[in-house]
Scaffold this motif. Sequence first.
Motif, PDB file in Angstrom:
ATOM      1  N   ALA A 171       0.834  -1.211   0.000  1.00 15.14           N
ATOM      2  CA  ALA A 171       0.000   0.000   0.000  1.00 15.14           C
ATOM      3  C   ALA A 171       0.865   1.256   0.000  1.00 15.14           C
ATOM      4  N   CYS A 172       1.909   1.243   0.816  1.00 19.32           N
ATOM      5  CA  CYS A 172       2.781   2.420   0.923  1.00 19.32           C
ATOM      6  C   CYS A 172       3.532   2.684  -0.381  1.00 19.32           C
ATOM      7  N   LYS A 173       4.115   1.640  -0.942  1.00 21.70           N
ATOM      8  CA  LYS A 173       4.921   1.828  -2.150  1.00 21.70           C
ATOM      9  C   LYS A 173       4.079   2.307  -3.328  1.00 21.70           C
ATOM     10  N   GLU A 174       2.841   1.884  -3.398  1.00 23.59           N
ATOM     11  CA  GLU A 174       1.967   2.351  -4.482  1.00 23.59           C
ATOM     12  C   GLU A 174       1.636   3.830  -4.334  1.00 23.59           C
ATOM     13  N   LEU A 175       1.807   4.362  -3.114  1.00 25.04           N
ATOM     14  CA  LEU A 175       1.557   5.780  -2.866  1.00 25.04           C
ATOM     15  C   LEU A 175       2.848   6.582  -2.777  1.00 25.04           C
ATOM     16  N   GLY A 176       3.982   5.930  -3.021  1.00 20.41           N
ATOM     17  CA  GLY A 176       5.248   6.629  -2.952  1.00 20.41           C
ATOM     18  C   GLY A 176       5.710   6.917  -1.539  1.00 20.41           C
ATOM     19  N   ILE A 177       5.250   6.112  -0.583  1.00 18.17           N
ATOM     20  CA  ILE A 177       5.594   6.278   0.827  1.00 18.17           C
ATOM     21  C   ILE A 177       6.618   5.214   1.224  1.00 18.17           C
ATOM     22  N   LYS A 178       7.591   5.585   2.030  1.00 15.76           N
ATOM     23  CA  LYS A 178       8.595   4.626   2.480  1.00 15.76           C
ATOM     24  C   LYS A 178       8.071   3.868   3.702  1.00 15.76           C
ATOM     25  N   PRO A 179       7.875   2.547   3.623  1.00 18.57           N
ATOM     26  CA  PRO A 179       7.457   1.764   4.796  1.00 18.57           C
ATOM     27  C   PRO A 179       8.670   1.463   5.669  1.00 18.57           C
ATOM     28  N   VAL A 180       8.523   1.650   6.973  1.00 20.93           N
ATOM     29  CA  VAL A 180       9.643   1.445   7.894  1.00 20.93           C
ATOM     30  C   VAL A 180       9.228   0.458   8.980  1.00 20.93           C
ATOM     31  N   PRO A 181       9.657  -0.806   8.888  1.00 17.11           N
ATOM     32  CA  PRO A 181       9.363  -1.763   9.962  1.00 17.11           C
ATOM     33  C   PRO A 181      10.148  -1.365  11.213  1.00 17.11           C
ATOM     34  N   SER A 182       9.464  -1.090  12.308  1.00 10.93           N
ATOM     35  CA  SER A 182      10.167  -0.586  13.489  1.00 10.93           C
ATOM     36  C   SER A 182       9.292  -0.640  14.727  1.00 10.93           C
ATOM     37  N   LYS A 183       9.931  -0.996  15.845  1.00  9.29           N
ATOM     38  CA  LYS A 183       9.250  -0.903  17.136  1.00  9.29           C
ATOM     39  C   LYS A 183       9.439   0.465  17.778  1.00  9.29           C
ATOM     40  N   ARG A 184      10.109   1.376  17.064  1.00  5.75           N
ATOM     41  CA  ARG A 184      10.284   2.725  17.579  1.00  5.75           C
ATOM     42  C   ARG A 184       9.072   3.612  17.275  1.00  5.75           C
ATOM     43  N   CYS A 185       7.903   3.020  17.156  1.00  7.86           N
ATOM     44  CA  CYS A 185       6.668   3.801  17.040  1.00  7.86           C
ATOM     45  C   CYS A 185       5.997   3.781  18.412  1.00  7.86           C
ATOM     46  N   LEU A 186       6.648   4.453  19.368  1.00 11.51           N
ATOM     47  CA  LEU A 186       6.272   4.354  20.774  1.00 11.51           C
ATOM     48  C   LEU A 186       4.948   5.042  21.086  1.00 11.51           C
ATOM     49  N   SER A 187       4.670   6.151  20.414  1.00  8.23           N
ATOM     50  CA  SER A 187       3.392   6.825  20.642  1.00  8.23           C
ATOM     51  C   SER A 187       2.243   5.899  20.284  1.00  8.23           C
ATOM     52  N   LEU A 188       2.386   5.191  19.173  1.00  5.51           N
ATOM     53  CA  LEU A 188       1.354   4.247  18.735  1.00  5.51           C
ATOM     54  C   LEU A 188       1.216   3.092  19.720  1.00  5.51           C
ATOM     55  N   LEU A 189       2.330   2.517  20.158  1.00  5.99           N
ATOM     56  CA  LEU A 189       2.283   1.382  21.079  1.00  5.99           C
ATOM     57  C   LEU A 189       1.592   1.756  22.396  1.00  5.99           C
ATOM     58  N   LEU A 190       1.920   2.933  22.914  1.00  2.69           N
ATOM     59  CA  LEU A 190       1.323   3.358  24.168  1.00  2.69           C
ATOM     60  C   LEU A 190      -0.132   3.771  23.990  1.00  2.69           C
ATOM     61  N   TRP A 191      -0.460   4.305  22.829  1.00  4.49           N
ATOM     62  CA  TRP A 191      -1.851   4.646  22.556  1.00  4.49           C
ATOM     63  C   TRP A 191      -2.700   3.382  22.481  1.00  4.49           C
ATOM     64  N   LEU A 192      -2.176   2.330  21.869  1.00  2.00           N
ATOM     65  CA  LEU A 192      -2.913   1.064  21.808  1.00  2.00           C
ATOM     66  C   LEU A 192      -3.139   0.495  23.206  1.00  2.00           C
ATOM     67  N   GLU A 193      -2.124   0.619  24.055  1.00  2.00           N
ATOM     68  CA  GLU A 193      -2.286   0.156  25.437  1.00  2.00           C
ATOM     69  C   GLU A 193      -3.384   0.939  26.147  1.00  2.00           C
ATOM     70  N   GLU A 194      -3.411   2.246  25.914  1.00  2.00           N
ATOM     71  CA  GLU A 194      -4.438   3.081  26.526  1.00  2.00           C
ATOM     72  C   GLU A 194      -5.822   2.767  25.968  1.00  2.00           C
ATOM     73  N   ARG A 195      -5.897   2.533  24.663  1.00  2.00           N
ATOM     74  CA  ARG A 195      -7.184   2.229  24.029  1.00  2.00           C
ATOM     75  C   ARG A 195      -7.737   0.875  24.473  1.00  2.00           C
ATOM     76  N   TYR A 196      -6.860  -0.041  24.839  1.00  2.00           N
ATOM     77  CA  TYR A 196      -7.346  -1.349  25.287  1.00  2.00           C
ATOM     78  C   TYR A 196      -8.279  -1.198  26.485  1.00  2.00           C
ATOM     79  N   GLU A 197      -7.903  -0.330  27.418  1.00  2.00           N
ATOM     80  CA  GLU A 197      -8.710  -0.134  28.625  1.00  2.00           C
ATOM     81  C   GLU A 197      -9.856   0.852  28.412  1.00  2.00           C
ATOM     82  N   SER A 198      -9.586   1.932  27.681  1.00  2.00           N
ATOM     83  CA  SER A 198     -10.590   2.991  27.553  1.00  2.00           C
ATOM     84  C   SER A 198     -11.605   2.737  26.442  1.00  2.00           C
ATOM     85  N   VAL A 199     -11.245   1.891  25.472  1.00  2.00           N
ATOM     86  CA  VAL A 199     -12.133   1.672  24.322  1.00  2.00           C
ATOM     87  C   VAL A 199     -12.520   0.207  24.168  1.00  2.00           C
ATOM     88  N   TYR A 200     -11.540  -0.664  23.930  1.00  2.00           N
ATOM     89  CA  TYR A 200     -11.853  -2.050  23.574  1.00  2.00           C
ATOM     90  C   TYR A 200     -12.581  -2.790  24.697  1.00  2.00           C
TER      91      TYR A 200
END
Length: 395
Positions: A171-200
């Motif tokens: 999907a990214c390459k078809e849009l000219g976006i560079k995909p970066v496999p990484s666990k350094r997406c810390l804001s996302l990881l912590l947001w998912l943890e927060e959403r587990y309790e507040s949403v899911y």
Amino acid sequence: MATLTFNSSRIKSPSIQSLKAISKSHFLTQPNNLAFLFSSKNHHQLHHFKPNSVSESSVSVPKEAFDDSEEEDPTSELSYLDPEADPASVTEWELDFCSRPILDIRGKKIWELVVCDSSLSLQYTKYFPNNVINSVTLKEAVVTISEDLGVPLPEKVRFFRSQMQTIITKACKELGIKPVPSKRCLSLLLWLEERYESVYMRHPGFQKGSKPLLALDNPFPMELSENLFGEKWAFVQLPFSAVREDISSLDKRFVFGAGLDLDLLGIEVDDNTLIPGLAVATSRAKPLAGSNEIFLKTKLKGQRKCVGAAWMNGLEVCSIEADTSRGCLILSVGISTRYVYATYKKTPTTTSEAEAWEAAKKACGGLHFLAIQEDLDSDDCVGFWLLLDLPPPPV
């Protein structure tokens, strides 16, 4: 490990500076009998690690982060851009596209797309049925985010699930976006943890005890080529006040590395807290910190195989782990790549020091660092990575 949450009221851009001084270190012994020794300097002294230097009470996390007066509807979706943010500056996104512990009316797991940037200036969520999960759906959703929020398509998209790499990359390459496999997406990881309790957990279709469909990998560590090992290394520690001060001028120092926006991540550490780290000294510091070619030694018919080219600075360094059972240090990069970064002779003393270093890291909420120096007499370091060791998200 301290629980980390977002602090959306304290957004700032990450940056980092080099270490200025290294103190003499305790000796450890590798099989090649290299010494782990560092010189003494003034400025911010990087102290040799001391097991009794950790204070559990030195770490605190603001409880007011994401504390809204009104509870959000767990079935609603989110499309938000901070009105004070410059849309043109939101150039790197963090993305997760995965099933959630929620069943739809058909009894099938609902999938969700969650997108943000590191500062949470951009926040987007959308639910999908499980029969439309493909690169076309994701590509259309990315375009929709851009159009609805008035932001350009990102230059990079970070993601942390290896199982979704094919779909996200296509999907990214078809849009000219560079995909970066990484666990350094810390804001996302912590947001998912927060959403587990507040949403899911509050969703009417929530399935208690449901395990993540796409669990994170933790593969056996690979060997790293000898020419990428440092000549000397040591467990070290640096007061958080010095780390925070140095964080502000990474770009000015032109060193390799990466910082973390600790204000945004919602972690508060006492200035006197000693942050554990790994310091590496080598006369090849610049090639090591910014190597343009990496060779991994494989035991395939006794040959050494080149598995690809990469800059050390672009390896998305995630964390360092002291593996006391093997007597080695594990360097984690990208999503699921793990290297034996250094080894040491196992003795009661070295095992105790490694265990204490891991305990110090846990007491600091997972905070630690990797520093690479050019030589023992250098005031500055060539590479500095501030790292945060987080447990996998509950979804």
